[in-house]
Design a protein around this motif. Structure first.
Motif, PDB file in Angstrom:
ATOM      1  N   THR A   1       0.708  -1.511  -0.430  1.00  0.00           N
ATOM      2  CA  THR A   1      -0.229   0.375  -0.151  1.00  0.00           C
ATOM      3  C   THR A   1       0.733   1.346  -0.057  1.00  0.00           C
ATOM      4  N   SER A   2       0.295   2.315  -0.114  1.00  0.00           N
ATOM      5  CA  SER A   2       1.224   3.792  -0.154  1.00  0.00           C
ATOM      6  C   SER A   2       1.017   4.442   1.052  1.00  0.00           C
ATOM      7  N   CYS A   3       2.625   5.014   1.363  1.00  0.00           N
ATOM      8  CA  CYS A   3       2.534   5.716   2.104  1.00  0.00           C
ATOM      9  C   CYS A   3       2.218   7.110   1.768  1.00  0.00           C
ATOM     10  N   ASN A   4       2.594   8.045   3.467  1.00  0.00           N
ATOM     11  CA  ASN A   4       1.887   9.222   3.291  1.00  0.00           C
ATOM     12  C   ASN A   4       3.013   9.836   2.483  1.00  0.00           C
ATOM     13  N   LYS A   5       2.604  11.270   1.334  1.00  0.00           N
ATOM     14  CA  LYS A   5       3.910  11.849  -0.001  1.00  0.00           C
ATOM     15  C   LYS A   5       5.434  12.205   0.809  1.00  0.00           C
ATOM     16  N   GLU A   6       4.724  12.323   2.048  1.00  0.00           N
ATOM     17  CA  GLU A   6       5.367  13.221   2.200  1.00  0.00           C
ATOM     18  C   GLU A   6       6.196  12.889   3.539  1.00  0.00           C
ATOM     19  N   HIS A   7       6.256  12.531   4.441  1.00  0.00           N
ATOM     20  CA  HIS A   7       7.108  11.704   5.835  1.00  0.00           C
ATOM     21  C   HIS A   7       7.023  10.324   5.254  1.00  0.00           C
ATOM     22  N   GLY A   8       6.418   9.618   4.804  1.00  0.00           N
ATOM     23  CA  GLY A   8       6.004   7.854   4.401  1.00  0.00           C
ATOM     24  C   GLY A   8       5.741   6.940   5.654  1.00  0.00           C
ATOM     25  N   ARG A   9       4.673   8.097   6.255  1.00  0.00           N
ATOM     26  CA  ARG A   9       3.967   7.176   7.365  1.00  0.00           C
ATOM     27  C   ARG A   9       3.045   6.209   6.829  1.00  0.00           C
ATOM     28  N   CYS A  10       2.746   5.070   7.038  1.00  0.00           N
ATOM     29  CA  CYS A  10       2.216   3.802   6.553  1.00  0.00           C
ATOM     30  C   CYS A  10       0.284   3.953   7.274  1.00  0.00           C
ATOM     31  N   ASP A  11      -0.127   3.800   6.763  1.00  0.00           N
ATOM     32  CA  ASP A  11      -1.876   3.437   7.445  1.00  0.00           C
ATOM     33  C   ASP A  11      -1.655   2.220   8.446  1.00  0.00           C
ATOM     34  N   ALA A  12      -3.114   1.847   8.940  1.00  0.00           N
ATOM     35  CA  ALA A  12      -2.767   0.855  10.442  1.00  0.00           C
ATOM     36  C   ALA A  12      -1.963  -0.560   9.610  1.00  0.00           C
ATOM     37  N   LEU A  13      -2.089  -0.695   8.370  1.00  0.00           N
ATOM     38  CA  LEU A  13      -1.746  -2.385   8.251  1.00  0.00           C
ATOM     39  C   LEU A  13      -0.612  -2.225   8.556  1.00  0.00           C
ATOM     40  N   GLY A  14       0.340  -1.158   8.854  1.00  0.00           N
ATOM     41  CA  GLY A  14       1.633  -0.811   9.227  1.00  0.00           C
ATOM     42  C   GLY A  14       2.969  -1.736   7.872  1.00  0.00           C
ATOM     43  N   CYS A  15       3.608  -2.014   8.303  1.00  0.00           N
ATOM     44  CA  CYS A  15       4.826  -1.967   7.307  1.00  0.00           C
ATOM     45  C   CYS A  15       4.997  -3.540   7.153  1.00  0.00           C
ATOM     46  N   GLU A  16       5.849  -3.686   6.001  1.00  0.00           N
ATOM     47  CA  GLU A  16       5.699  -4.589   5.412  1.00  0.00           C
ATOM     48  C   GLU A  16       7.226  -5.138   6.224  1.00  0.00           C
ATOM     49  N   ALA A  17       7.162  -6.769   5.628  1.00  0.00           N
ATOM     50  CA  ALA A  17       8.118  -7.401   6.477  1.00  0.00           C
ATOM     51  C   ALA A  17       9.442  -7.120   6.429  1.00  0.00           C
ATOM     52  N   GLY A  18      10.350  -6.901   6.935  1.00  0.00           N
ATOM     53  CA  GLY A  18      11.531  -6.514   7.067  1.00  0.00           C
ATOM     54  C   GLY A  18      11.974  -4.971   7.256  1.00  0.00           C
ATOM     55  N   TYR A  19      10.795  -4.597   7.945  1.00  0.00           N
ATOM     56  CA  TYR A  19      10.955  -3.371   8.412  1.00  0.00           C
ATOM     57  C   TYR A  19       9.830  -2.980   9.749  1.00  0.00           C
ATOM     58  N   THR A  20      10.379  -1.944  10.339  1.00  0.00           N
ATOM     59  CA  THR A  20       9.347  -1.330  11.477  1.00  0.00           C
ATOM     60  C   THR A  20       9.607  -0.193  11.666  1.00  0.00           C
ATOM     61  N   GLY A  21       9.052   0.745  12.438  1.00  0.00           N
ATOM     62  CA  GLY A  21       9.672   1.954  13.426  1.00  0.00           C
ATOM     63  C   GLY A  21       8.358   2.671  12.799  1.00  0.00           C
ATOM     64  N   SER A  22       7.791   4.032  13.174  1.00  0.00           N
ATOM     65  CA  SER A  22       6.930   4.558  13.319  1.00  0.00           C
ATOM     66  C   SER A  22       6.377   5.136  11.662  1.00  0.00           C
TER      67      SER A  22
END
Length: 545
Positions: A359-380
């Motif tokens: 899924t696409s993230c926020n164009k400015e800061h890259g934050r993901c929606d409620a689904l969270g991060c894909e495998a291999g990544y973490t953080g806000s």
């Protein structure tokens, strides 16, 4: 013809009297502010100033096409000369306006005549001298001085004659515009000074030029210009420039002294006075009633309607929107007007999104929606890879690579597929040793302990979901020892030697002790950080087959 002229004059006079402008000339706008110098008692001028006084002529002491050229020494009463003259040779004769009368001094060294002007309002424009000497050469080499005081201590040289042969008439201009009340004519040699007339001219108020026939064109209509050059002390009116302020601004310029630049679309010329453009409007990068306001920070283009997306925002070209540096977060392109494509974010869209299910993230800061991060990544902002030794969704899985080398943070694969001892598979997550099930009091929450065949070397633990039991892939060496003891007991019943029976007893006891220690190690490993807290239990049950 005389009757026609009289009729015109009568009509004109009636119009001027009816308009209540008698004695004044029409200028830029009514009411008139220029004084007439016409030769009538009522001083009535023609309504158009360039027509002057017509056949009425100028009043005494005034001349020129508009009767605005004044002789400021006409009928002067204060005159001094270097010689004592008889009444018949009065020095006033040089300023009486009569070209037939002659002022003559005695023969002497440096003869001179000084006159006090009737006015010193304007710089001296022209001086005209009529030679009255019998020998015209007597006047050659004369000098004229202008002074603000009668002692001539700070006098200025207006003119010095350099001709060897005298002339009957001299029309001269000062080498520099001079203003003064006292004018002296001096012949620096031994001779007799004789002149028929000396006339010193200045222009009337608001007039200039060689014949004082040009109106001043200053910023304020009430400002007098230089009577010689027409220069205005406070500048020209908007839309004009030049020494006399009669030159129109060149194409592309307008305003005070033509210093402002037009900013019209398609380089069209603007109004010379206020800079307004025609229906085409302003050039790109400008706005406002006269297109003089450049686009504000963050604006560009025609009418400043474009929005800049530069970083920082003031690095935006006012015409094209071209950025001098990076684009703002969320934008890309030559002028940063393109949105980031799906999967990209940040300045110049240089960042990669790492959201679950692509899924696409926020164009400015890259934050993901409620689904969270894909495998291999973490953080806000899902922009941090799993820490060393972890991989997969939410970084919850542990790497099992040989020599404790870190695995791929996404799928857990090891370099060249080299797994740690006791593991196998594409990502080294399959156990290659034995297992034993340890049950918790909660149903369907069994804990399966994996270990290698070489005794007491536990690897890791996990809880298989939705399974009541788990198969045992092998038996620990303690179990093997117990089997050996049972076989030895059979041998005893068959009459095998006492030695074998003793060995069986010893082996059984030894194996049982190891198995107890093994249970303790299972308990210790089960309580360790490798087993999730929710799956831990205060009781452990072993299940072997």
């Amino acid at each position: 013809m005389a009757n026609i002229f009289f009729l015109k004059t009568l009509i004109f006079t009636f119009i001027m009297i009816s308009s209540n402008v008698s004695g004044q000339c029409n200028t830029h706008t009514p009411p008139c502010s220029l004084t007439c110098r016409c030769g009538t008692s009522s001083d009535v001028c023609l309504p158009v100033h360039v027509m002057g006084c017509g056949s009425l002529g100028c009043r005494p002491g005034w001349s020129g096409p508009t009767c605005q050229k004044q002789n400021i020494v006409y009928k002067a009463t204060k005159v001094d000369s270097s010689s004592e003259l008889s009444v018949s040779n009065s020095d006033n004769l040089a300023f009486d306006g009569d070209l037939t009368s002659v002022f003559r001094s005695a023969i002497e060294a440096n003869p001179s005549v000084t006159v006090t002007a009737t006015s010193s309002r304007h710089p001296i424009h022209t001086i005209q001298i009529y030679n009255g000497a019998t020998d015209l050469n007597d006047l050659s080499g004369f000098e004229i001085y202008v002074s603000a005081s009668s002692d001539f201590i700070n006098s200025k040289l207006c003119y010095r004659d350099t001709t060897a042969i005298g002339k009957s008439e001299y029309v001269i201009n000062c080498t520099q515009p001079l203003t003064g009340l006292y004018i002296k004519l001096l012949v620096p040699k031994t001779t007799s000074l004789a002149i028929r007339e000396m006339e010193v001219y200045v222009c009337g108020e608001y007039w200039f030029g060689s014949e004082c026939d040009r109106l001043c064109n200053c910023q304020s209509a009430s400002t007098r210009c230089n009577g010689v050059t027409g220069a205005c002390p406070y500048g020209c009116p908007d839309g004009r420039n030049g020494t006399d302020c009669y030159s129109e601004c060149l194409a592309g310029r307008f305003g005070r002294q033509c210093q402002s630049i037009c900013h019209c679309k398609n380089t069209a010329s603007c109004d010379k006075v206020d800079g307004t453009c025609d229906d085409q409007g302003c050039a790109v990068g400008f706005k406002g009633d006269n297109c003089q306001r450049a686009c504000s920070s963050g604006e560009f283009g025609e009418g400043c309607e474009g929005k800049c997306h530069c970083y920082p925002v003031n690095n935006c070209d006012k015409e094209t929107g071209q950025c001098a540096g990076d684009c703002q977060a969320g934008f890309k392109g030559d002028n940063c007007q393109e949105d980031c494509e799906v999967g990209k974010y940040g300045r110049n869209c240089a960042g990669d999104c790492h959201c679950k299910n692509l899924t696409s993230c926020n164009k400015e800061h890259g934050r993901c929606d409620a689904l969270g991060c894909e495998a291999g990544y973490t953080g806000s902002y899902c922009n941090r890879e799993c820490s060393t030794g972890r991989f997969g969704e939410k970084c919850q899985y542990i790497c099992h690579c040989k020599h404790a080398i870190s695995c791929n943070h996404v799928n857990g694969t090891c370099d060249e597929g080299r797994c740690a001892a006791g593991y196998k598979g594409d990502n080294c997550q399959e156990v290659s040793g034995s297992t034993i099930n340890v049950h918790t009091p909660e149903p369907n929450k069994n804990v399966q302990i994996y270990f290698r065949t070489n005794r007491r070397s536990l690897i890791w633990a996990k809880s298989p979901q939705n399974k009541e039991t788990a198969s045992i892939k092998g038996r620990p060496e303690s179990n093997k020892a117990s089997s050996t003891g049972l076989l030895a007991g059979v041998c005893v019943l068959a009459g095998i030697s006492l030695v074998l029976m003793i060995y069986a007893v010893i082996s059984t006891v030894k194996g049982r002790r190891w198995y107890i220690r093994f249970q303790q190690e299972i308990k210790s490993h089960y309580d360790s950080a490798q087993v999730p807290r929710r799956e831990r239990s205060s009781e452990i049950y072993e299940n072997t087959k």
